[in-house]
Design a protein around this motif. Structure first.
Motif, PDB file in Angstrom:
ATOM      1  N   TYR A  49       0.796  -1.215   0.000  1.00 42.99           N
ATOM      2  CA  TYR A  49       0.000   0.000   0.000  1.00 42.99           C
ATOM      3  C   TYR A  49       0.838   1.279   0.000  1.00 42.99           C
ATOM      4  CZ  TYR A  49      -4.728   1.584  -0.314  1.00 42.99           C
ATOM      5  OH  TYR A  49      -5.895   2.103  -0.798  1.00 42.99           O
ATOM      6  N   LEU A  50       1.996   1.199  -0.678  1.00 43.19           N
ATOM      7  CA  LEU A  50       2.718   2.432  -0.992  1.00 43.19           C
ATOM      8  C   LEU A  50       1.958   3.192  -2.076  1.00 43.19           C
ATOM      9  CD1 LEU A  50       6.436   1.247  -1.077  1.00 43.19           C
ATOM     10  CD2 LEU A  50       5.350   2.683   0.647  1.00 43.19           C
ATOM     11  N   GLU A  51       1.093   2.466  -2.789  1.00 46.06           N
ATOM     12  CA  GLU A  51       0.201   3.087  -3.766  1.00 46.06           C
ATOM     13  C   GLU A  51      -1.229   2.743  -3.387  1.00 46.06           C
ATOM     14  OE1 GLU A  51       1.061   5.029  -6.170  1.00 46.06           O
ATOM     15  OE2 GLU A  51       3.204   4.601  -6.391  1.00 46.06           O
ATOM     16  N   ILE A  58      -6.651  -6.030  -1.096  1.00 48.93           N
ATOM     17  CA  ILE A  58      -5.391  -6.729  -0.851  1.00 48.93           C
ATOM     18  C   ILE A  58      -5.384  -7.177   0.599  1.00 48.93           C
ATOM     19  CG2 ILE A  58      -2.873  -6.515  -0.785  1.00 48.93           C
ATOM     20  CD1 ILE A  58      -3.257  -4.275  -2.933  1.00 48.93           C
ATOM     21  N   GLU A  59      -5.026  -8.441   0.822  1.00 53.20           N
ATOM     22  CA  GLU A  59      -4.934  -8.955   2.183  1.00 53.20           C
ATOM     23  C   GLU A  59      -3.546  -9.531   2.429  1.00 53.20           C
ATOM     24  OE1 GLU A  59      -8.076 -11.823   2.612  1.00 53.20           O
ATOM     25  OE2 GLU A  59      -9.635 -10.286   2.482  1.00 53.20           O
ATOM     26  N   ILE A  60      -3.049  -9.247   3.613  1.00 53.40           N
ATOM     27  CA  ILE A  60      -1.796  -9.842   4.072  1.00 53.40           C
ATOM     28  C   ILE A  60      -2.173 -10.743   5.239  1.00 53.40           C
ATOM     29  CG2 ILE A  60       0.529  -9.410   4.997  1.00 53.40           C
ATOM     30  CD1 ILE A  60       0.182  -8.075   2.266  1.00 53.40           C
ATOM     31  N   GLN A  81      -2.815   1.475  11.848  1.00 60.85           N
ATOM     32  CA  GLN A  81      -3.118   0.097  11.454  1.00 60.85           C
ATOM     33  C   GLN A  81      -2.345  -0.261  10.177  1.00 60.85           C
ATOM     34  OE1 GLN A  81      -7.325  -0.352  10.882  1.00 60.85           O
ATOM     35  NE2 GLN A  81      -7.209  -2.563  10.557  1.00 60.85           N
ATOM     36  N   LEU A  82      -2.270   0.708   9.257  1.00 64.75           N
ATOM     37  CA  LEU A  82      -1.535   0.509   8.010  1.00 64.75           C
ATOM     38  C   LEU A  82      -0.053   0.251   8.310  1.00 64.75           C
ATOM     39  CD1 LEU A  82      -1.479   0.533   4.904  1.00 64.75           C
ATOM     40  CD2 LEU A  82      -1.215   3.017   4.994  1.00 64.75           C
TER      41      LEU A  82
END
Ligand code: ADP
Ligand code: MG
Length: 250
Positions: A49-51, A58-60, A81-82
């Protein structure tokens, strides 16, 4: 470990990722190849999520990163949280991005001390262990300017590992290096892969892809056009565009 689900990314009106989906399992090494401008870096940057993305998810490790649902609406997640999720995803860039005013050791200590608020004395042993791992134990007190490109990139890898990430993303980690320095960086990456690290690697090093990748993903014009085991992609690609790309780089 990573789930990219139907993401779309625009720069203004320019649609650079078009309904891209990709899953990366724990311990898997996925190599992304494709022509310049096809969206490889953008995809990688979206993964931590730099973009921002405009659609999809998107899930990690099952946790969403970036956009979350709130009251049926998609909103940006809180920065804290990010940062937490991002700290589990290490990234290595083409141009090293080391802090020039910090020693090698301090470059490695920086993120754990600032992001994780770990005491210097608690993280130093790990930092030194990582320097041994990348073959630079004797360079701890040098500054980036005094290192070769290959050494800088190995420091960058150690620095990313200092956060003890669950996944490592590499964006053309050897593209800025003189040819004779490429091997030492690839060797460190190979070792990481052998230790079971989950890795997503954008590279033009087809030898590395053949030898180390569990899966090769081909991008063209913002889409994933083909994926498969390296043996299949390199010997019997199905897509004409994959064949055309490979004929230029192999
Ligand atoms: P690759 O890494 O495969 O070479 P990129 O992900 O860097 O491709 O770029 C994909 C497309 O997005 C290209 O057309 C590029 O020009 C465009 N692009 C990349 N970054 C930006 C940006 N910050 N602003 C506008 N367009 C961009
Ligand atoms: Mg790129």
């Amino acid at each position: 470990m990573i789930q990219v689900k139907h993401i779309h990314k625009f720069y203004g009106k320019h649609h650079v990722l078009k309904d891209v989906s990709l899953q990366v399992s724990k311990g898997e090494v996925v190599v992304i190849i494709g022509p310049s401008g096809s969206g490889k870096s953008t995809l990688l940057r979206c993964m931590n999520y730099l973009e921002q993305i405009q659609d999809g998810a998107i899930e990690i490790e099952g946790k969403p990163i970036g956009l979350i649902e709130r009251n049926g609406e998609k909103v940006e997640m809180p920065q804290k949280q990010l940062d937490q999720i991002r700290s589990e995803v290490g990234m290595v860039f083409q141009n090293f991005n080391l802090f020039p005013h910090l020693s090698v050791l301090d470059n490695i200590l920086m993120a754990p001390m600032t992001v994780k608020r770990t005491k210097r004395s608690d993280v130093e042993p790990l930092a030194k262990e990582l320097l041994v791992k990348v073959g630079l134990a004797e360079k701890a007190h040098m500054y980036p300017d005094h290192l070769s490109g290959g050494q800088k990139q190995r420091v960058a890898i150690a620095r990313a590992l200092a956060m003890q990430p669950k996944v490592m993303l590499f964006d053309e980690p050897t593209s800025a290096l003189d040819p004779e320095l490429v091997g030492e960086v690839l060797a460190v990456m190979k070792q990481l892969a052998a230790e079971g690290m989950t890795m997503v690697v954008v590279t033009h090093e087809m030898g590395f892809a053949k030898e180390v990748a569990d899966r090769v993903v081909v991008m063209d014009a913002g889409s994933l056009i083909e994926e498969g085991a390296p043996a299949k992609i390199f010997t019997a690609p199905e897509q004409q565009r994959t064949q055309a790309f490979l004929s230029k780089v192999l």
